[in-house]
Every structure is written in C-alpha cells, then in structure tokens.
Design an enzyme around this catalytic site. Sequence first.
Site: not given
Lengths: 597, 597
Positions: B305, B447-449
């Site tokens: 993140r 992306h990535e949550g």
Amino acid sequence: MASNIVSARNLDFLLNEWLKVEALTDRERFQDFSKADFDGLLELCEQVATDHFATHFRKSDEQEPTFDGTRVTLIPEIGEALKVFAEMDGFALQADHEFGGMQLPSTVGTAAATWFTAANIGTACYSFLTQANASLLAAHGDDHIKDTFVRPMLQGRWFGTMAMSEPHAGTSLGDVITRAVPDDYGTYRIFGSKMWISGGDHEIAENIVHLVLAKLPDAPAGTRGISLFVVPKFLVNEDGGLGERNDVVLSSINHKLGSRGTVNTAPVFGDGAYTPGGMAGAVGYLVGEPHKGLKYMFHMMNAARLAVGTAATGTASAAYLKSLEYARTRPQGRSVTDGDQSTPQVNIIEHTDVRRMLLAQKAYVEGALGLTLYCARLLDDEATLEGDAAREASQVLGVLTPIVKSWPSQWGQESTSLAIQVLGGAGYTRDYDIEQHWRDQRLNPIHEGTHGVQALDLLGRKILMDGGAGLMALAGRIEQTINRATLAGGDLAEYAAQLKVQLDRLGEVTFGLVSLGDPEKMMANATVYLEAAGHLVVAWIWLEQLIVAGINEGNFYNGKRQAGRYFFATELPKIGPMMDLIAAGDLTSYEMQDAWF
Amino acid sequence: MASNIVSARNLDFLLNEWLKVEALTDRERFQDFSKADFDGLLELCEQVATDHFATHFRKSDEQEPTFDGTRVTLIPEIGEALKVFAEMDGFALQADHEFGGMQLPSTVGTAAATWFTAANIGTACYSFLTQANASLLAAHGDDHIKDTFVRPMLQGRWFGTMAMSEPHAGTSLGDVITRAVPDDYGTYRIFGSKMWISGGDHEIAENIVHLVLAKLPDAPAGTRGISLFVVPKFLVNEDGGLGERNDVVLSSINHKLGSRGTVNTAPVFGDGAYTPGGMAGAVGYLVGEPHKGLKYMFHMMNAARLAVGTAATGTASAAYLKSLEYARTRPQGRSVTDGDQSTPQVNIIEHTDVRRMLLAQKAYVEGALGLTLYCARLLDDEATLEGDAAREASQVLGVLTPIVKSWPSQWGQESTSLAIQVLGGAGYTRDYDIEQHWRDQRLNPIHEGTHGVQALDLLGRKILMDGGAGLMALAGRIEQTINRATLAGGDLAEYAAQLKVQLDRLGEVTFGLVSLGDPEKMMANATVYLEAAGHLVVAWIWLEQLIVAGINEGNFYNGKRQAGRYFFATELPKIGPMMDLIAAGDLTSYEMQDAWF
C-alpha cells in the site's frame, strides 16, 4: 425499461412539477405548443438519442477522426446520426419561425439536448455549434447573411463553427492577429490561423460556415478592435447552391484525450491553398458593424455556456445511471456484520459506501440538471417577458451563467469519477462506457472559457454589473425559496436555515471584496468564490426541488428527498471553509512567487 | 537543469533535513551505508529513470500490450529499461544480504522508487510487483522456495505477480474458488481463473513467478480457508535452470484507460493447455502453512500500500513539474489591472489563479511525498528497532497504511487534474504527457484495495486494534509536533493551534463512533472518516516540514512555507464539515434504498 443515460421520470418532475413548462404555452412565442407536444418531443429525443447517438458512442472514441493532409474522415455513424437529427428538425428546435424554426422554449430545448449529450456528446456537439452559429447570424447578420447561411444550417445541411482562439491566444481574444482586408466587392479577405476549432473540417455536411474573429486594418488594439466574419468553406452562388472552394484549409487536427468524435482542428485562412475569384485570401462577410465582433459573440455566451453545462450534466447523468445498473447486478462481498462467508455474495448496491457513491452522483446530476433547466427558463423569460420582469430574469441569468457553465463541469467530473469507482477494476477498463464519459467530461472545465475565466467573469464582471443588481436579484429569489421552505417546516425549514446562513455570508464576503478597492486582491480568490457561490446556488436549486417533492409518497420522491438530504448534509457545508478563506482575505496564491516553486 | 519529474532538492530536504536518514546508518542492518551512498544512489536513480524510463512514457501508452491468444507483446523499451534497472541492482535494493540484497533502508528505497514512478509507472510496476513477491517468499517460503525463486527475482531475471482476485471476486477474497489439490510429490495442482493480474504474462523475463491464492480440499469457508502457492510459468530444474512449461496461460488481457505499459491479465491455471509431468493442473508449491495464505499476503500489505501511495505521488509530481514548466514559458493574457492590450502577453504563471493551481499541486505532492517517506521510515523502525519502540512504530504504521495508500491516490488525482487545467486546451491533448499522468493516476484509488476498502481497514480494523493503541500512538506523535510548533511561535504556532482543534475532534468523533455499539452505523461514514483523517495527517506532515524549514532563507524555503501556508489555509479546513457529518451520526447513505435511485 428505464433509460440508462437520462431519467425521464426526473426530467418530467423538473419540467412539469417544478418549472411548469406548460405555462410557457400562454406566451405568444410558444403559443403553438401544448404540453403533449413537449412530452412527445422529449420521447422522440429519447428514442433518437438511444437508437442513433448512443449506438456509436464507443466507436467514435476508438476510431477517432483522421486527417490525411487534405481530408478529415469521421466514422459514418456520426453523419448518419446527425441526418436523423436533422430529419426531426433538431437543428431548428429553438429557432424563430421566420427561419423555419420551431420556436421551442429553451427550457424544453435544454431537456431535449440533455438526451443527446448523455447519449454521445462527441456527435451532439456538431449540432450545438451549428445551432449557436445560426442563432448568432439570425440576430446580427444582414439580410444577405441571413438569407444565405441561416436556413441551411437550421436544416442541418450545413454545419457551423466558432473560430475564435489562435495558437498564441487561446483565452486572450484581444490578442487575435487574424487579419481582414476589405476588397472591392463589399466583402473581405481573411488571413490567419485559428486553433481549437471544433468541427473545423469534415465531409458530413455540404458546407461549413465558420464564424471568424479577425482585425480590420484600422482596428484599435485589444478586444475593442475585433470584428466578426462569416467564412464559408464553399462560396455560395446567388441561387444558394455551392460555388467555388474558399481558401480555408486545415494545418492539422488535435488529438484529444476525450470527446474525440468532435474533430478539433487548426484551420488556416488565406494561406493560398485556393484563390477564390482569382484573388488571395479567404472570402469573408462582415457580421454587423466593424470592431463589434466580441460583443456579438458575447450575445451568444449565455446560451453557449449553458450548452457546456448541459453537456457536462448529460455526461454525468449517463455515467451515473450506468454505474447504478452495474451496482444493482454485480454480486461482491457481504454486509459488514455478516460473518458467514458461506452465504451468497450480495449485489454491491447493498454496501453503504457504494450507495454513498451513487447518492453523491444523483445529488450532482439532479442538482446540475435543475440548474441548467432553471437557466434555460431564464433565457425564455428574458426573451418573452417584458419590462422589469425581463430585465430581472436577464440579470439573474447573467450571474448564473458562469455558474451553470462551471458547476456541472467541475462536479460532473467528480461524479463520473465516482461512477468509475463504483465499478472498481472494471471501471478502469475500456470494456465499459464510463471511463469514456470521464475522459469526455474533462473538456468541460476548459472550453468556452476555462474554470478560472468563469471565476473572473462572475466576480470581476457579473457581480459588479448594474451596481450589483444581478446578485441582489438572485439573492431575492433565493430568499423567496428560503421563506417557502421555512413555512413548510420540518427538514425543509432546517435546510432553509442552513442556506440562509450561507446566503448571508455570501453577501458579507462579496461586500468585503468589493470594498477592498484593490482589483488584484479582490480577484485573488475568484475561483474559490465561484465554487462557493456555485455550491450555494445548487443547494438552492435542491431546496426548490425538495419543496415540490414535499411529502409525496413513492420511490421517486423518497429518492429525491434522500439526494437532497445528502446535498445539505455533505455538500453545502463544504462552502463554510471557502467563505472563511475569502473573508480572511487570504493572499497565499497571490503572494506566491515564480522563483519559489 | 532541474528535473521535470521530481524535485531532487525537495527529496534532499525531506530525507536529510527532516528525516535525517544518515542516522539510520548507525543501525546494524544499514551499517554498510554512508550518506554519500544514499546520495549517489538517488543520483543514479534520477539518471536511470530519466534516461531509460521517462523516454518511452508516451510510447508505452500509445502502443499498449497486445495478446494474440498465445503471446503477450510489449514494446521492447519496457524490457530494456528493466534490464538497466536490474543492472543497477534495482530489484534487490531493500532485500536482505542473505539473498544478495543491498539492505537499503525503506526510507531511501521509497525515495528511489519515487523517481521511477514519476518517470513511467507502467514500466516501474513490474519491478515493484517482483520485489514484493520476492520479499514475501523470503519471509514465508521454505528453503526450497527461497533457494529456487527469490534470488532470480532479486536479480531481475524472473518477474513476480500477485494473483489474488478472481472474475467473480475482486475485493472479496473469501470467495476465491481456485482449487489446490495435493499430488503425490509434496506439490499441488492448481485449477482456477484469476482476474486483474498485472504482469501475468509477457516475454521480458525468463520466467514469471505467480503467487496464487487457492483453496485446499479441506479448507474452511471464507478468508480462513485460503492458502498461498507459488506457481511458476516454467518449472525449475534442480540446477535452477528452466524446465517444462507449467499449465498457466492467459484467457485474455484487460484494456485499461491508463497505466497501459503494465499488462493486466486474466490467467487460467490448470485448464489443460499444458500437462506438466504428464498430469493435469498447474504445479504449485505451498507457501508456509495451509489456510494461512491471506495472513502472508497481509504481511506484504503495508509495503504494497505504501508502494501505491508512492506511485500516486510520483505520478502527481511529474504532472506538477511539467505543468510548472509550461506555466513558466507560455505567454497568454495580462494582469487583471493591465488594460493596455498593446503590451506583450505575460507568462501564465503571472496569473494568480495559475499560481493557485500550481501551489495546490505543490501542497499535494510535497505533502504526499512527506507522508510516503515517513511511512517508509516507520517500516525501517519496525524492522530495526526493538521492544516498545518497534511496537510503537508498527502500531503507527498500521493506522497510517490505509492513509498512505488512499490520500496520495485521491489528491494525486485532483493534482494531475489541476496540471491539465494549467495547460488549458493543450492539457486536453495527447501532445503533452499530463493527460496520461491523469489517466495513469485513476488506477491508484482502485488497485491494492479500493478507496472504500481502505476506509473499512482504517475504521473497522486499525482504529480498534490493541484497544486503540495505534491511534493513540499516532496522536501522541502529532501532539509532539504541535508542541514543538507552538514553542516556535509565529505562523507555526497558529498552524499548531488549528491542527490541535482537529486532532481533538478526531479523538471525539472516533470515541463517539466506537461507542455506538452498532457496526453498520459505525461504518456508515467510514470513507468520510478516512478522508478527514487523511487530511489531518497530511497537515501534520506539513507542520513537520514547516518546523524544519523554520526561518531559513532562500527560494526553496520560501516556497516550502508558502505551500504549507496554502495547506493550512485551504486544505485543513475542509475536514471541519466532514467531522461535523460524522459527529452528527449522519445516516443518509446508510438509509438510502436501492428502489429509491
């Protein structure tokens, strides 16, 4: 099945329950219409927009216009859609009977336009430019110009452009250097290069009618020396048929990030590609008097800026409804409290944060649409009322014009971005329309006067005009709404109280700015002022809608009330810090220096 | 000449004057480094990023990856740039000596990464995925996995992916249905389809190492039944050479609106395209213990993140500096008070509103960069401090992770949009890089949550963890900064007072939410909470920077103070209405119903 680009139910609410467009048929200009005519026309618009405009939305982006050095090629669907639009008299909707127009009220015309902007702004843009061009010539051209150019444009056979910007002068029109030299025949020869000209060349119309800003040899410097000329691609014979090719060609086309269906061009006038009548220069016809070109263009400005607001609203509307459709059918995850992962996934609209993103879009879209229709109604009032009533409508419209241009453009961008976010990774792909709406939208805060230019117009011109009469007239209207909402009580009274606080603050900060006596400092936060005023105005438009929704029952009214509640809970409060900043006379940006970056 | 993608002067300020990275060399892990090493490495990064990554930025967008049903083709420049990156040991910067890594502090590594993300995020992404993959395997793989896969990735010969999402389950990993069946050889056979997998196939690396989430036959339902497997594209012989083709192929690639250089794929495992060892299924190696796959993935989450925050920051940085370059050289218009239109036009940076748009970008970019480097420093502290100090760093990092992911993504989007606006019409064309940065940026809140997932992580997990220890530790650090700024007096003391008010409010509203005892209502405004907390944190990061800038003289420090002033005048106040909304327990989105839209 309900459309996935515009809510017909909401349009009906705004036009009939709120703005009561039927009442316009009492006015002489609109007396041939009935409510059934309006309804029928809007149904036709939905059908044509859906069947002929929306159908090539993706294709017109994927296969953008090309230019081989001589010829611009568009995908055929663009020309075909505009032909259908011409067949339904789309180009002539609002024009005068005198020119074969239908004299439709702007209010209904703007609702009609919303369908086409939502379906395919790239294709719709050709018609808006043409209508604006024809409208200007109908108002300011001499008989020859009117007879020659207006009717073919209103028939959709010839298209129009607005050729204002130049490569070295986008916004700064006072710096235009295109020259116009009188010849011996009462016409002019035009020499110069333009930039950012939408629809500057193509083969989907028989002729292209350019409106060109240029300077006569004796022109004063700056904006007071600009004249306006009609420069057709093909000269026109006395019988109205097409004659010789005029000397206007393209040097290039621009490759945009969106709104690609509308070819954007750099035309060159009088560079010698053609020599009409054996002489150098593009043949041009003076519109109105010399040196007054910008004034004529400004007469079009209210309508043109409303058109941008309508484009932004339609674009946001389509993205909103398409993301809603997705959220209702895409299963993913479970509720926050459902720990049982063996149950089926729920549709994502079940997640509060997804509903938040949809509700925000609804609040932006329906606020923006209310605003564009309200401004259109003011155009109708300006045109058909008399005396003080017409003057008051005109003053209010003057103040609202930079807002109806900028607010839907700014928040329409946020709205389309939320639509992408609802879809997540899918929204980031070109498999869905939404990313294109998001890219198309990004043009709206730029063209027809950038966001910053709207701010200068609002605070530097409109607020000061007639001793502040426009702002006072607007405030008077807002006060009336506040009073009605206060009387209604309940939530409405609470919203009214919130709005009243901000309206009073707007008055205070405006007075403070004007009292500064220092134009540079007064204008230092003009954009913040524009954005604060915009949010306040849309809160008012929402309060108007909420009063009409009242306590009516049913899903539609529940949704209307919830979106309004969202606006007052989440959006209106945003202007508090903006007002604080202006009230404090913040000079951070003003005092920033080039070397410090 | 100063770079037009990252300000090296600002990086130096943040790393050396503020974060004092030289002090890290006192720690055992970093003892081989000197400040000169850090400086030299960052200079090398600037050079490689500029000469090998930035050079094909446009081309990698214009000629996106293609897939012919068998083979993915990228433009050759992507592979060439990553080869140069491998030659400078770029893949191994932060890895342990044990695996041939350089053990560079994360703080310096994040600064290094900023250069590559700013130059070309599409190309840089391959290296970040590979480093993250190798780092996970180094931490959780058994000896065979470590010996086989880690070193070739750190050498940049093999690349890595993270294959988590599936077509029917993007965010909802508990719903993964890819199966892993044990065979008789201690390995597993993998069957299933993945979606949104960056770098899922290409020919720029010798091998591709997929990290795949899948379920064993006896797996419990949901997230507690997910295991993690290594699935290489080519099986690896005992001597480390490449063996048979494994059964992983692509069903398709995704066509994105930006970040196009990074091929995004839909891989299929065990569909029978190949039969490695004569058996059905893709061969996979279990990482760690069964059913703990998500835990291992989460161990990577802080770094992953932070990497997204770094990508967003680099992208915004490049757009900012490119728009600054334009504003300094593009003449257009005159000052508000200059009525003389015969004077030459001024460069647009002379206009207050243009400076406002540049200053806002500077405030976003330098705030975001401060935040990413601060979080990287926490990663270093977590790894190299001991006892309470390490625990405290870890707790603060936990709370900051959803913010360092979401804030640069959200405001980096606004920042790149302002960069377009500075250029006006030119910014809307593909003649300039900025529109691409704007499109690239739009991926980061997804992306990535997604943004909403970060909100759930912050309020639903991080704030509650260890009885609120993370938030309290963070608040303690912010209080310390406030105290130092208060003691310094002047503007700093005023900013500190502003921040203190908001910090206290954050504490109050957090307590209020947690006390609700109703998870659905507590989480109803989680995204608003995330955004308010994010702005507060970045205001704190700005205050830190302003304390260091102090009263130092010169353009750089003047600019730093002015951007900080901008943040406290324009940005921090935005959280007031957000805090009000949360404090009022607003349930507008929560109570909205599907049928009302």
